[in-house]
Scaffold this active site. Structure first.
Site, PDB file in Angstrom:
ATOM      1  N   ASP A  67      -7.017  -9.878   2.631  1.00 55.26           N
ATOM      2  CA  ASP A  67      -5.455  -9.448   3.328  1.00 55.26           C
ATOM      3  C   ASP A  67      -5.564  -9.204   4.691  1.00 55.26           C
ATOM      4  OD1 ASP A  67      -4.935  -7.404   1.859  1.00 55.26           O
ATOM      5  OD2 ASP A  67      -3.179  -9.171   0.756  1.00 55.26           O
ATOM      6  N   ASN A 136       6.448  -8.792  -7.405  1.00 56.49           N
ATOM      7  CA  ASN A 136       7.119 -10.101  -7.780  1.00 56.49           C
ATOM      8  C   ASN A 136       5.347 -10.896  -8.698  1.00 56.49           C
ATOM      9  OD1 ASN A 136       5.262 -10.257  -5.305  1.00 56.49           O
ATOM     10  ND2 ASN A 136       6.731 -10.756  -3.911  1.00 56.49           N
ATOM     11  N   HIS A 138       2.514 -11.249  -6.658  1.00 56.87           N
ATOM     12  CA  HIS A 138       1.712 -11.678  -5.746  1.00 56.87           C
ATOM     13  C   HIS A 138       0.266 -10.929  -6.106  1.00 56.87           C
ATOM     14  CE1 HIS A 138       2.150  -8.648  -2.630  1.00 56.87           C
ATOM     15  NE2 HIS A 138       1.805  -7.913  -3.222  1.00 56.87           N
ATOM     16  N   GLU A 143       2.516 -15.188  -2.307  1.00 60.06           N
ATOM     17  CA  GLU A 143       3.732 -14.682  -2.758  1.00 60.06           C
ATOM     18  C   GLU A 143       4.094 -16.366  -3.428  1.00 60.06           C
ATOM     19  OE1 GLU A 143       4.100 -12.146  -1.775  1.00 60.06           O
ATOM     20  OE2 GLU A 143       5.242 -11.335  -0.073  1.00 60.06           O
TER      21      GLU A 143
HETATM   22  P1  PGA Z   1       0.328  -1.934  -4.184  1.00 60.89           P
HETATM   23  O1  PGA Z   1       0.090  -3.321  -4.011  1.00 60.89           O
HETATM   24  O2  PGA Z   1      -0.936  -1.485  -5.013  1.00 60.89           O
HETATM   25  O3  PGA Z   1       0.688  -0.592  -3.336  1.00 60.89           O
HETATM   26  O4  PGA Z   1       0.940  -1.328  -6.016  1.00 60.89           O
HETATM   27  C1  PGA Z   1      -0.152  -4.178  -4.307  1.00 60.89           C
HETATM   28  C2  PGA Z   1       0.192  -5.152  -4.501  1.00 60.89           C
HETATM   29  O5  PGA Z   1       1.759  -5.458  -3.646  1.00 60.89           O
HETATM   30  O6  PGA Z   1      -0.682  -6.382  -4.476  1.00 60.89           O
END
Ligand code: PGA
Length: 250
Positions: A67, A136, A138, A143
């Site tokens: 992404d 959450n 994702h 999302e």
């Molecule tokens: P993070 O993010 O590794 O910074 O916790 C993971 C994500 O949001 O997929």
């Protein structure tokens, strides 16, 4: 699904790096699906150190990232292109021309999504997709919602994601509110998936994703339907699984 328990973040990073390096050694011209965020940083550091020792060769590896924020230039320090260069690509012998991150500055975002879907179909697709997970649930920037996004698309970030990632930006207002993300179908088409999970703030997402129902309200739960998923999770991330199942799950 295979589950490796790690004691802590360092142990998780090393185990994740073991798995990625096995892929690169077994298939030197593999396509890696790569992820950004704080979770894979330690794993990338470990891969760099093995490269420096001469144990890993990225010269034939191709990479496709999950992404990118819409509106950030590649040299913006918060862009995911910058992150990948800084945390991995600048330190190993991968050919940058073979590394792909969505172009968040594309004038025609839909055309950029279509281009990315084309890339995903080339060379037999992704051999190993590295994933982190959002608080959450994702994966990539897919999302929670009422349906799974299929292919690469532009999405609006949820408040939970904006709050989680605001720490990188000067203010929430300075944060892009949209991103281009690989879709769930593309992620599910990867031949294998490596999910890294660390910390107690991911415990609920991890429990809901693999010990709850498959639902677009918890996007990572779709991974229950993939037949080659490896999870490397540390003890803090496993805390809720241990609590709800009444015993440490191995
Ligand atoms: P993070 O993010 O590794 O910074 O916790 C993971 C994500 O949001 O997929």
């Amino acid at each position: 699904m295979k589950l490796y328990r790690a004691e802590n973040y360092e142990h998780m990073s090393r185990k994740g790096a073991n798995i990625v390096s096995a892929q690169v050694i077994m298939k030197p011209d593999c396509t890696l699906g790569l992820a950004t965020g704080s979770t894979p940083v330690g794993m990338y550091r470990q891969l760099i150190s093995w490269y420096e020792k001469g144990d890993l060769d990225f010269s034939e590896v191709r990479s496709i990232n999950l992404d990118e924020y819409v509106g950030l230039k590649p040299d913006d320090k918060n862009s995911y292109r910058y992150f990948m260069n800084d945390n991995l690509f600048d330190h190993v012998n991968i050919d940058k021309a073979n590394t792909h991150v969505p172009n968040g500055m594309a004038g025609d975002i839909q055309a950029e999504c279509d281009r990315y879907n084309g890339l995903l179909r080339q060379n037999g697709g992704i051999d190993m997709q590295v994933l982190g997970i959002g608080r959450n649930g994702h994966i990539g920037f897919n999302e929670p919602g009422d349906a799974f996004e299929k292919e690469t698309c532009c999405i609006a970030l949820t408040q939970s994601t904006l709050d989680a990632n605001a720490r990188y930006f000067d203010s929430v207002d300075a944060m892009p509110h949209k991103a281009i993300t690989m879709g769930i179908k593309s992620i599910m088409q990867s031949k294998s998936i490596l999910l890294l999970v660390s910390g107690e703030n991911k415990a609920e997402a991890l429990y809901n994703s693999f010990w709850g129902p498959v639902t677009p309200k918890v996007p990572a739960s779709i991974l229950q339907l993939h037949n080659n998923v490896t999870i490397v999770a540390d003890d803090a991330a496993m805390a809720l699984v241990d609590k709800k199942t009444g015993q440490p799950v191995r």
